[in-house]
Design a protein around this motif. Sequence first.
Motif, PDB file in Angstrom:
ATOM      1  N   LEU A   8      17.070  26.449 -21.543  1.00 29.03           N
ATOM      2  CA  LEU A   8      18.264  27.182 -21.973  1.00 29.03           C
ATOM      3  C   LEU A   8      18.095  27.780 -23.365  1.00 29.03           C
ATOM      4  O   LEU A   8      18.730  28.779 -23.694  1.00 29.03           O
ATOM      5  CB  LEU A   8      19.485  26.259 -21.952  1.00 29.03           C
ATOM      6  CG  LEU A   8      19.954  25.783 -20.565  1.00 29.03           C
ATOM      7  CD1 LEU A   8      21.080  24.769 -20.704  1.00 29.03           C
ATOM      8  CD2 LEU A   8      20.400  26.971 -19.718  1.00 29.03           C
ATOM      9  N   ARG A   9      17.250  27.148 -24.196  1.00 30.34           N
ATOM     10  CA  ARG A   9      17.062  27.653 -25.559  1.00 30.34           C
ATOM     11  C   ARG A   9      16.397  29.025 -25.558  1.00 30.34           C
ATOM     12  O   ARG A   9      16.759  29.892 -26.344  1.00 30.34           O
ATOM     13  CB  ARG A   9      16.222  26.660 -26.368  1.00 30.34           C
ATOM     14  CG  ARG A   9      16.968  25.377 -26.714  1.00 30.34           C
ATOM     15  CD  ARG A   9      16.282  24.635 -27.855  1.00 30.34           C
ATOM     16  NE  ARG A   9      14.972  24.153 -27.454  1.00 30.34           N
ATOM     17  CZ  ARG A   9      14.729  22.930 -27.000  1.00 30.34           C
ATOM     18  NH1 ARG A   9      15.734  22.070 -26.877  1.00 30.34           N
ATOM     19  NH2 ARG A   9      13.516  22.560 -26.661  1.00 30.34           N
ATOM     20  N   ASP A  10      15.408  29.201 -24.675  1.00 31.42           N
ATOM     21  CA  ASP A  10      14.707  30.487 -24.585  1.00 31.42           C
ATOM     22  C   ASP A  10      14.165  30.636 -23.167  1.00 31.42           C
ATOM     23  O   ASP A  10      13.015  30.296 -22.892  1.00 31.42           O
ATOM     24  CB  ASP A  10      13.572  30.555 -25.604  1.00 31.42           C
ATOM     25  CG  ASP A  10      12.913  31.936 -25.656  1.00 31.42           C
ATOM     26  OD1 ASP A  10      13.358  32.828 -24.901  1.00 31.42           O
ATOM     27  OD2 ASP A  10      11.959  32.111 -26.424  1.00 31.42           O
ATOM     28  N   PRO A  11      15.013  31.124 -22.245  1.00 33.18           N
ATOM     29  CA  PRO A  11      14.609  31.197 -20.831  1.00 33.18           C
ATOM     30  C   PRO A  11      13.359  32.028 -20.570  1.00 33.18           C
ATOM     31  O   PRO A  11      12.656  31.782 -19.588  1.00 33.18           O
ATOM     32  CB  PRO A  11      15.836  31.830 -20.163  1.00 33.18           C
ATOM     33  CG  PRO A  11      16.966  31.547 -21.076  1.00 33.18           C
ATOM     34  CD  PRO A  11      16.393  31.581 -22.450  1.00 33.18           C
ATOM     35  N   SER A  12      13.093  32.997 -21.402  1.00 33.68           N
ATOM     36  CA  SER A  12      11.934  33.866 -21.171  1.00 33.68           C
ATOM     37  C   SER A  12      10.651  33.323 -21.793  1.00 33.68           C
ATOM     38  O   SER A  12       9.586  33.923 -21.648  1.00 33.68           O
ATOM     39  CB  SER A  12      12.208  35.270 -21.717  1.00 33.68           C
ATOM     40  OG  SER A  12      12.481  35.218 -23.112  1.00 33.68           O
ATOM     41  N   SER A  13      10.736  32.193 -22.486  1.00 33.86           N
ATOM     42  CA  SER A  13       9.562  31.618 -23.137  1.00 33.86           C
ATOM     43  C   SER A  13       8.573  31.070 -22.116  1.00 33.86           C
ATOM     44  O   SER A  13       8.974  30.515 -21.081  1.00 33.86           O
ATOM     45  CB  SER A  13       9.990  30.489 -24.078  1.00 33.86           C
ATOM     46  OG  SER A  13       8.883  29.738 -24.497  1.00 33.86           O
ATOM     47  N   PRO A  14       7.265  31.201 -22.390  1.00 27.61           N
ATOM     48  CA  PRO A  14       6.256  30.599 -21.496  1.00 27.61           C
ATOM     49  C   PRO A  14       6.427  29.088 -21.352  1.00 27.61           C
ATOM     50  O   PRO A  14       6.071  28.508 -20.340  1.00 27.61           O
ATOM     51  CB  PRO A  14       4.932  30.951 -22.181  1.00 27.61           C
ATOM     52  CG  PRO A  14       5.224  32.163 -22.997  1.00 27.61           C
ATOM     53  CD  PRO A  14       6.635  31.991 -23.469  1.00 27.61           C
ATOM     54  N   ASP A  15       7.017  28.455 -22.390  1.00 32.54           N
ATOM     55  CA  ASP A  15       7.230  27.011 -22.344  1.00 32.54           C
ATOM     56  C   ASP A  15       8.207  26.623 -21.237  1.00 32.54           C
ATOM     57  O   ASP A  15       8.175  25.486 -20.745  1.00 32.54           O
ATOM     58  CB  ASP A  15       7.749  26.516 -23.686  1.00 32.54           C
ATOM     59  CG  ASP A  15       7.904  24.993 -23.714  1.00 32.54           C
ATOM     60  OD1 ASP A  15       6.883  24.298 -23.567  1.00 32.54           O
ATOM     61  OD2 ASP A  15       9.048  24.518 -23.848  1.00 32.54           O
ATOM     62  N   SER A  16       9.090  27.550 -20.853  1.00 37.34           N
ATOM     63  CA  SER A  16      10.055  27.232 -19.796  1.00 37.34           C
ATOM     64  C   SER A  16       9.339  26.961 -18.473  1.00 37.34           C
ATOM     65  O   SER A  16       9.740  26.101 -17.690  1.00 37.34           O
ATOM     66  CB  SER A  16      11.069  28.364 -19.635  1.00 37.34           C
ATOM     67  OG  SER A  16      10.473  29.522 -19.081  1.00 37.34           O
ATOM     68  N   ARG A  17       8.245  27.688 -18.218  1.00 39.59           N
ATOM     69  CA  ARG A  17       7.461  27.445 -17.006  1.00 39.59           C
ATOM     70  C   ARG A  17       6.731  26.108 -17.098  1.00 39.59           C
ATOM     71  O   ARG A  17       6.538  25.431 -16.096  1.00 39.59           O
ATOM     72  CB  ARG A  17       6.463  28.567 -16.768  1.00 39.59           C
ATOM     73  CG  ARG A  17       7.113  29.902 -16.429  1.00 39.59           C
ATOM     74  CD  ARG A  17       6.117  30.929 -15.931  1.00 39.59           C
ATOM     75  NE  ARG A  17       5.735  30.685 -14.552  1.00 39.59           N
ATOM     76  CZ  ARG A  17       4.516  30.283 -14.167  1.00 39.59           C
ATOM     77  NH1 ARG A  17       3.563  30.080 -15.055  1.00 39.59           N
ATOM     78  NH2 ARG A  17       4.238  30.101 -12.897  1.00 39.59           N
ATOM     79  N   VAL A  18       6.330  25.733 -18.297  1.00 43.24           N
ATOM     80  CA  VAL A  18       5.669  24.432 -18.489  1.00 43.24           C
ATOM     81  C   VAL A  18       6.627  23.304 -18.143  1.00 43.24           C
ATOM     82  O   VAL A  18       6.267  22.346 -17.439  1.00 43.24           O
ATOM     83  CB  VAL A  18       5.161  24.291 -19.941  1.00 43.24           C
ATOM     84  CG1 VAL A  18       4.626  22.882 -20.189  1.00 43.24           C
ATOM     85  CG2 VAL A  18       4.084  25.325 -20.232  1.00 43.24           C
TER      86      VAL A  18
END
Length: 319
Positions: free
Chosen positions: A279-289
């Motif tokens: 939720l903090r940054d949905p487009s971040s690569p970390d979200s997929r992690v």
Amino acid sequence: MAHSAATVEIPVETKVEPSLLSDYATLFKFRVSTMVIITAAAGLYLGDLRSGLSPFHPESLYALAGITIVTAGSSALNQALERRSDARMPRTARRPMVTGRISLPHGLILGFLAIFLGSLWLAIETNLLTGTLTLLTATSYVAIYTPLKRITSLNTFIGAFPGALPPLIGWTAARGLIEWPAVALFAMIFVWQFPHFMAIGWMYRDEYRHGGIRLAATQQPITWAARSTVFQALFYAVLMLPVALWPSFLHLTGMPYTIAATILTLGYLWYTIKFASILRDPSSPDSRVQARNLLKASVIYLPLLLGAMILNAQGRVWF
């Protein structure tokens, strides 16, 4: 330095076409089908114990064979219906019905025959209820859930019903009727699916959107997609705790299972809470992690939970 054409070797990339056997493994979704068979086997095992029978006697193995055949047929028809959307997604673009290595008539014949013969086999070798439930599961998966994937994101909720029926079917194969322990097994798989599927949906949201598959994760804008995905994952992860403990209240298992189920389910909830960080940054690569970590946790959690249930079935302490 220049090289003469006679001395230069130009590497030629060759593509090895999959064998028919590997194509069948893909057509029948071997990995997904394995999880279905594991959950059905758990229901069979527990139902046999409740009946006072030796687990996995010949009749139980016949039932597992029938469930396996119907599962394979459902996967084949699913891929026949989704071959166009599969062609638009990189991870499914090489499936045999997309590339034409298995023709549409070939896949349809295999699918329909497997579902019909497998359901008939179960009706004869186990009981009519099991054969009917298996046929209804395959029909709802293929004819209702699969088309809805291109129409509404509610397909995840609707598809969770046929997805949760295998352990109940395993129980009816052993017992011949639907009982509360079978309903508890159904509820466990039903609820477990949501964090699992939310993680998959978020990992491959771009592909699913391009393929025309409607999920919580493919909604626009991305912030709304993230909120919807996280809310569903968290809601069902919390709900998983009382559902996972239900077999203990039904005296299907004892205290060792209760302790193991509590620890395992809290771990599942922890990974789901970590997944909420998207939720903090949905487009971040970390979200997929975070989505991948939740997916891994889900596929480890379920077999361990079922294993604890089997080891402590009917309150017998075997560990």
